[in-house]
Design a protein around this motif. Structure first.
Motif, PDB file in Angstrom:
ATOM      1  N   PHE A   1       0.644   3.887  -2.986  1.00 27.07           N
ATOM      2  CA  PHE A   1       0.332   5.291  -2.744  1.00 27.07           C
ATOM      3  C   PHE A   1       1.420   6.188  -3.328  1.00 27.07           C
ATOM      4  CE2 PHE A   1       0.062   9.115  -0.014  1.00 27.07           C
ATOM      5  CZ  PHE A   1      -1.210   9.500  -0.388  1.00 27.07           C
TER       6      PHE A   1
ATOM      7  N   LEU B   1       0.803   6.333  -7.008  1.00 31.15           N
ATOM      8  CA  LEU B   1      -0.308   7.241  -7.303  1.00 31.15           C
ATOM      9  C   LEU B   1       0.132   8.693  -7.211  1.00 31.15           C
ATOM     10  CD1 LEU B   1      -3.333   5.547  -5.514  1.00 31.15           C
ATOM     11  CD2 LEU B   1      -2.971   5.817  -7.960  1.00 31.15           C
TER      12      LEU B   1
ATOM     13  N   LEU C   1       0.829  -1.212   0.000  1.00 32.72           N
ATOM     14  CA  LEU C   1       0.000   0.000   0.000  1.00 32.72           C
ATOM     15  C   LEU C   1       0.866   1.265   0.000  1.00 32.72           C
ATOM     16  CD1 LEU C   1      -2.904  -0.903   2.441  1.00 32.72           C
ATOM     17  CD2 LEU C   1      -3.044  -0.498  -0.014  1.00 32.72           C
TER      18      LEU C   1
END
Length: 166
Positions: free
Chosen positions: A107, A110, A103
């Protein structure tokens, strides 16, 4: 000077140092935590150094050898003992930690694919945050993977060139 008065004066001096650092950081356009975090780290470092000096003097007066400085600073109670954890629990925690690391990396990806970092209000801070997220994600993924595949008698972190323990 009594011990209680000395403690109050010592804490008071540190409060004044932290308040002055935060005041000057905010007056120069930084966030308050840009000064609070280094002040706290300085507080921990100086307190650890003072404790080491007093402990070293006490141990040398007793005729014992003091531990190395960095070892005392980061592990004041000595090296931790190994704890045996059943494999299914270790594997479950490893998978959870690995997914958490994934994650962090996702992130970070992103962040890169989303807004343009050069048009951000603080591009250097945005790039540093991106690098921090990716580095933390990779480290979490490594620890999670090691927890899943390691044997019961292995250390979590080891040098790969030293081989497995026998």
């Amino acid at each position: 000077m009594k011990a209680r008065l000395f403690l109050v004066a010592y804490v008071g001096v540190w409060v004044v140092i932290a308040a002055a650092a935060i005041y000057f950081a905010v007056s120069h356009g930084f966030s308050w935590w840009h000064a609070a975090v280094p002040s706290y780290l300085l507080f921990l470092f100086l307190n650890g150094s003072l404790a080491y000096v007093f402990t070293k003097r006490r141990l040398e007066s007793e005729g014992r050898q003091a531990p190395p400085y960095l070892s005392y600073l980061f592990l004041p109670k000595g090296k931790p003992q190994r704890i045996s954890v059943p494999r299914p629990i270790r594997a479950l925690f490893g998978i959870v930690i690995f997914l958490g690391g994934l994650l962090f990396v996702a992130f970070g990806a992103l962040l890169v694919s989303g807004p343009n970092l050069s048009s951000a209000p603080h591009p250097i801070e945005a790039a540093a945050l991106l690098l921090l997220l990716v580095a933390m994600g990779v480290l979490f993924m490594y620890v999670g993977g090691r927890l899943v595949v390691m044997r019961a008698d292995e250390a979590l972190f080891q040098n790969p060139w030293h081989g497995r323990p026998k």
